[in-house]
Scaffold this motif. Sequence first.
Motif, PDB file in Angstrom:
ATOM      1  N   ARG A 150      13.647  -1.981  15.196  1.00  0.00           N
ATOM      2  CA  ARG A 150      12.189  -1.768  15.232  1.00  0.00           C
ATOM      3  C   ARG A 150      11.488  -2.984  15.830  1.00  0.00           C
ATOM      4  NH1 ARG A 150      12.477   1.008  10.264  1.00  0.00           N
ATOM      5  NH2 ARG A 150      12.412  -0.968   9.168  1.00  0.00           N
ATOM      6  N   GLY A 151      11.931  -4.171  15.357  1.00  0.00           N
ATOM      7  CA  GLY A 151      11.316  -5.403  15.852  1.00  0.00           C
ATOM      8  C   GLY A 151      11.398  -5.502  17.363  1.00  0.00           C
ATOM      9  N   GLU A 154      19.066  -2.868   7.731  1.00  0.00           N
ATOM     10  CA  GLU A 154      18.939  -4.142   8.436  1.00  0.00           C
ATOM     11  C   GLU A 154      18.956  -3.931   9.939  1.00  0.00           C
ATOM     12  OE1 GLU A 154      17.668  -6.073   5.949  1.00  0.00           O
ATOM     13  OE2 GLU A 154      18.652  -7.744   6.963  1.00  0.00           O
ATOM     14  N   VAL A 208       5.352  -2.638   5.018  1.00  0.00           N
ATOM     15  CA  VAL A 208       4.750  -2.933   6.328  1.00  0.00           C
ATOM     16  C   VAL A 208       5.577  -3.984   7.056  1.00  0.00           C
ATOM     17  CG1 VAL A 208       2.731  -3.961   7.451  1.00  0.00           C
ATOM     18  CG2 VAL A 208       2.417  -2.302   5.606  1.00  0.00           C
ATOM     19  N   LEU A 209       5.949  -5.035   6.330  1.00  0.00           N
ATOM     20  CA  LEU A 209       6.750  -6.099   6.949  1.00  0.00           C
ATOM     21  C   LEU A 209       8.061  -5.555   7.486  1.00  0.00           C
ATOM     22  CD1 LEU A 209       6.133  -8.930   4.316  1.00  0.00           C
ATOM     23  CD2 LEU A 209       5.328  -8.917   6.672  1.00  0.00           C
ATOM     24  N   ARG A 210       8.706  -4.683   6.664  1.00  0.00           N
ATOM     25  CA  ARG A 210       9.967  -4.082   7.112  1.00  0.00           C
ATOM     26  C   ARG A 210       9.714  -3.220   8.348  1.00  0.00           C
ATOM     27  NH1 ARG A 210      14.760  -5.713   5.615  1.00  0.00           N
ATOM     28  NH2 ARG A 210      15.700  -3.967   4.529  1.00  0.00           N
ATOM     29  N   SER A 211       8.570  -2.538   8.376  1.00  0.00           N
ATOM     30  CA  SER A 211       8.245  -1.694   9.523  1.00  0.00           C
ATOM     31  C   SER A 211       8.029  -2.527  10.778  1.00  0.00           C
ATOM     32  CB  SER A 211       6.957  -0.905   9.253  1.00  0.00           C
ATOM     33  OG  SER A 211       7.107  -0.141   8.100  1.00  0.00           O
ATOM     34  N   LEU A 212       7.567  -3.760  10.577  1.00  0.00           N
ATOM     35  CA  LEU A 212       7.325  -4.633  11.734  1.00  0.00           C
ATOM     36  C   LEU A 212       8.597  -5.350  12.190  1.00  0.00           C
ATOM     37  CD1 LEU A 212       3.951  -6.299  10.633  1.00  0.00           C
ATOM     38  CD2 LEU A 212       4.271  -4.420  12.248  1.00  0.00           C
ATOM     39  N   GLY A 213       9.688  -5.096  11.484  1.00  0.00           N
ATOM     40  CA  GLY A 213      10.952  -5.694  11.914  1.00  0.00           C
ATOM     41  C   GLY A 213      11.486  -6.780  10.992  1.00  0.00           C
ATOM     42  N   ALA A 214      10.847  -6.968   9.815  1.00  0.00           N
ATOM     43  CA  ALA A 214      11.324  -8.016   8.904  1.00  0.00           C
ATOM     44  C   ALA A 214      12.685  -7.637   8.333  1.00  0.00           C
ATOM     45  CB  ALA A 214      10.327  -8.221   7.778  1.00  0.00           C
ATOM     46  N   ARG A 215      13.640  -8.582   8.376  1.00  0.00           N
ATOM     47  CA  ARG A 215      14.954  -8.352   7.765  1.00  0.00           C
ATOM     48  C   ARG A 215      14.849  -8.756   6.292  1.00  0.00           C
ATOM     49  NH1 ARG A 215      14.450  -8.643  12.787  1.00  0.00           N
ATOM     50  NH2 ARG A 215      16.122  -9.255  14.203  1.00  0.00           N
ATOM     51  N   SER A 216      15.920  -8.495   5.569  1.00  0.00           N
ATOM     52  CA  SER A 216      15.958  -8.867   4.136  1.00  0.00           C
ATOM     53  C   SER A 216      15.665 -10.347   3.958  1.00  0.00           C
ATOM     54  CB  SER A 216      17.329  -8.556   3.549  1.00  0.00           C
ATOM     55  OG  SER A 216      17.596  -7.201   3.688  1.00  0.00           O
ATOM     56  N   ARG A 217      16.230 -11.157   4.856  1.00  0.00           N
ATOM     57  CA  ARG A 217      16.091 -12.613   4.679  1.00  0.00           C
ATOM     58  C   ARG A 217      14.625 -13.044   4.818  1.00  0.00           C
ATOM     59  NH1 ARG A 217      18.334 -12.360   9.913  1.00  0.00           N
ATOM     60  NH2 ARG A 217      16.996 -13.324  11.499  1.00  0.00           N
ATOM     61  N   HIS A 218      13.896 -12.321   5.684  1.00  0.00           N
ATOM     62  CA  HIS A 218      12.481 -12.675   5.844  1.00  0.00           C
ATOM     63  C   HIS A 218      11.712 -12.390   4.557  1.00  0.00           C
ATOM     64  CE1 HIS A 218      13.521 -11.852  10.224  1.00  0.00           C
ATOM     65  NE2 HIS A 218      13.229 -13.133  10.165  1.00  0.00           N
ATOM     66  N   PHE A 248       9.982 -12.350  13.355  1.00  0.00           N
ATOM     67  CA  PHE A 248      11.042 -11.459  12.877  1.00  0.00           C
ATOM     68  C   PHE A 248      12.124 -11.294  13.937  1.00  0.00           C
ATOM     69  CE2 PHE A 248       7.626  -9.206  10.183  1.00  0.00           C
ATOM     70  CZ  PHE A 248       7.821 -10.108   9.145  1.00  0.00           C
ATOM     71  N   MET A 260       7.039 -17.077   7.211  1.00  0.00           N
ATOM     72  CA  MET A 260       7.425 -16.507   5.917  1.00  0.00           C
ATOM     73  C   MET A 260       7.054 -17.482   4.793  1.00  0.00           C
ATOM     74  SD  MET A 260       8.615 -13.893   7.176  1.00  0.00           S
ATOM     75  CE  MET A 260       8.170 -14.116   8.874  1.00  0.00           C
ATOM     76  N   ALA A 299      15.656  -2.505  10.958  1.00  0.00           N
ATOM     77  CA  ALA A 299      14.582  -3.498  11.002  1.00  0.00           C
ATOM     78  C   ALA A 299      14.652  -4.279  12.312  1.00  0.00           C
ATOM     79  CB  ALA A 299      14.685  -4.436   9.803  1.00  0.00           C
TER      80      ALA A 299
END
Lengths: 803, 247
Positions: free
Chosen positions: B102-103, B96, A707-717, B131, A430, B99
């Motif tokens: 999904r990850g 959250e 896209v990042l959120r779709s890949l699993g990124a949380r808010s903190r990322h 992630f 990140m 996310a």
Amino acid sequence: MSTTLNRKALRELKQHPLRTLLAVITIATAVASVWMLSVPRTLDAGMDNRRELDAAHTIRLFPDNLRYSGEGSEAPPAAAVISPTELAALEELPNVDAVDSRPVWWTKAQIGGRPIDVWLVGVEDFDGQRVNAVQVESGTAPADGEAETLVDSSSVRTGRLASTVGSSVELRAGDAEFYEFTVTGIGGTVELNPSAGDETPVFYVDAEIVRLFLAATGFNSIEVRVEDPAAVEETVEAVREHLQRVAPDASYWRIADVVRAGDWAGREQLDRLLPLIYVLAAVATTSAVILVATTMSTVIRGQSRQIGILKAIGASRAAILTGYLRSGLLLGGSGALLGTALGVLASGTLARYAQQQLLGIDPVSSFDLPVAFAGAGLGVAVAALAALPALRRAMKIPVRAALDDHGTGGGFDRSTVDAAIAAAPFRRQMTRIGVRNVTRRTSRSLAAVAQIALGVAAALAFGAFAITGVAVSSDTLEREGSDITVFGEMSLLEPEAVADIETLDGVAAVQPTVDARAEYSGGRLTIRGLPADPIYEPQLSAGRWFTASEVHHRDTVAVIGAALAELTGATVGHTIEIAINEEVREVEVIGVDQSLVQDGTYLWMPLTTVLELEGLPAPPMYWVQTTSSEPVDVDRVAAGIVDILEQPGRPVTARARYVELEAARREDRVVGGVIQMLALPILAVGMIGLVSAMTSNVLERTREIGVLRSLGARSRHVRRIFRAEGTTLSIAGWLVGIPVGYGLAHLIVWLFGRAIHTSLALQFPIWLVFTVLLGVIVVARAALRPPLRRATRMQPGMAIRYE
Amino acid sequence: MLRVTGRKVTRSSNETAGTGSGIELSGVDKVYRTGRLEYRALRGVDLSIEAGELVAIVGPSGSGKSTILNIITGIDRPTAGAVTVAGERIDTMTEEQLAAWRGANVGIVFQFFQLIPVLTALENAILPLEFNGNGAGATAVERATGNLQLVGLGDRLDHLPAELSGGEQQRVAVARALANQPKVLVADEPTGNLDSKTANHVMELLVALNRDGTTVVYVTHDPQLARFAHRVVAVQDGRIIDRGGEQ
């Protein structure tokens, strides 16, 4: 076609409200920063207004015209009575509008169990004041002949006095006894109330009470108001001639005070700050212009695809340009309106603060039309002009490339800078993304860095200036060396009695001194008489101090302050002419003192010489150095001195210097506060630049966030990515800001030095540099919150579809 | 001709097909709102996809096929109805939670690749591991390198997306989707921006992954590419008009 394009431009502004709002706020900040220039004019207007209301004096004379007749008192030397008839005759002189007189007396008030120095100012008739009319801001005026007083509002406002209407205060009379007075009101008059440079509280009482206190008759202040201030010099001469004629033997306890056209108490101090205000306004405007240019560039950059579409369907270059220029003008106009409102508010707040804290007057507001036009013109012009380069760039993009531009791009490649950034060993992906993102929009990042750098530079420069000022001020005060100043209020102290002071426990040294007022070709100056081995530590840049022989022989030699040396062009070996007690003397310069006592306009001469010039049989004042500088110890010694020296009818003042030091520091704080408030717009513009750049980045990378959120990124990322980017920009801005700030600090210290006719050694401590870094990081984190909130609250689906 | 090379995607017994990697959409409606306008993208969609299936969703533009994928991945939320994927009700999760889910469970391949332009192929492929809290250390690099080798890009690890062809970028996107060994892999027009030859290569890759146990759902409007699927679901006007022999 063009009408449709205009409609399109308008609708696009509505379609992207956040971007539009950001652009308007940016332009508004630029416009508001120009309003800084209105502050000095508002202060001028406030003082002019107040001087008019008070019928403030233009000429003030200080005759030794109080005749003491009480038991135990001594008649002042060479006192001449100027009768009320002779005084009234002054009104017949050309250009004289009104004349008033009053008795004033320096005494003490018992406040919080401790005596403090105060001025007691007599008012002949509260209902019929002609010059320097005392205004009652709350409560009522004191009644004739009653032990009642009106306290000056400046001291109450600044907290130096905690008096309220109805409270009581003890004031000391000529017999050294304290008498209780009732506070009937709060108010005062601008020329007699305390101001910067003399913060001694003022108590207004019935003039008869002052005379009663002193067992005296007469007055010692003549106040003259002229009709045409531009012709004040001629009137001063006429007044002097008249008084010389009717009272040839009159002496004056202070040099005449002449208020020239546009002048007022504290004006000189403000004028010294003017160059700083201009520097600040220039830096703030530069920063704001960069910000507006970047914002307009970003707005147009986001329109590349639209421009491609318009070109593809046959829109002419002129039609496209006109449409977008109208958008620029619309944004500029809106920003100018908002900026004017913000500028009026911010400059009004600052002017109000300065009027209350520095000038001690009721604040007034004024609308500065030239500044309003300059600010609004700047907003509109910069917004329109700043759009042009971006438009030209956008117009050059081939139609195909423009149609494919989704505004998400921005390069990161194998260039030297990118390669260096890519090689940086960040553990977290990140952080890596955030730092690398910085170079994706190079011009935007550079603009953000430039704005932060200017903010950092301003903070460093004005911080260093404040530190330099405090250091010079402390150094000057410490060089004076004495802890207590002792003088008789109505008569000279007897040297034999003074000798007893030396026996007091806690006294390290006692030294006689004398101050005298004089004039030289450039204005007024103060002469201080000292022995050959003074407590005072001069900071000689040339020549020497006077010798015991010169003191013994009463030689007319002098060590002069650095400012005086510059103003007169005199140096060691030269002679300067001074007028003292109406007599012109030639004084040989034997040394130049760099210290800033009296802003470097002092003239140090042998004590004996000054006593002779003043016609004094003995020193009127003594400096006492104590073994301990603790306030409690100094107070104890001061009380002991008064006990030894004071006799009925012969009050003595033993003034502790730490009180003056506190007052000086308080004044430094107020001036520093005003300067910091002036520097705020630059920091604000810098931070708005950061918010603007980051918001643009967030908007531009909306799909990427999806896209990042779709890949699993949380808010903190997501937060970490943009925070890393913001922090990188901030640190880069800080690094660039250090040399710029250093240069700017030199410039403002030089400008200020020029204003006070001396050179100051700049203090630029390393801790300041790191304190500013800490401040930048803290402020940047706060500034990044809104764009970060936007980035993390996006729904991935909406973000991916964002155009 | 592209060959699926490198290591095979291996799973533990409880990760293999038939153990909760199925997809269940029940009465799903999706309404998009833009100002005063409403657009009903899905109307009462019921769809069941078994674990280990390879399903193609076809239909004309605007029929709702991409919306179905977005609903399956939790990228979009249904306006009504229930969505269960890999054994979990995802329509009730917070953003959250989604996310994180999904990850751990889903790999997504986008039409326009959507690689992070400032990261190299290897860094892009590691991203979902980070992630998921597995991004640090040699293991992550090893796994991401393995995935890139699997898609035939073992020699392009340090290339930035801008230095790769469209087909190579899409293969990096596939390697990224495989990072956390997802139970479900969804692809939205994965070959939409590729020439037919490269498109076939990518499809072969998806088939190979499905063969190794991953449930694969992809959207296409190309009948030729739909043929790779076990089952073809046809969508029109927000409704499923052909379930392709759903059980």
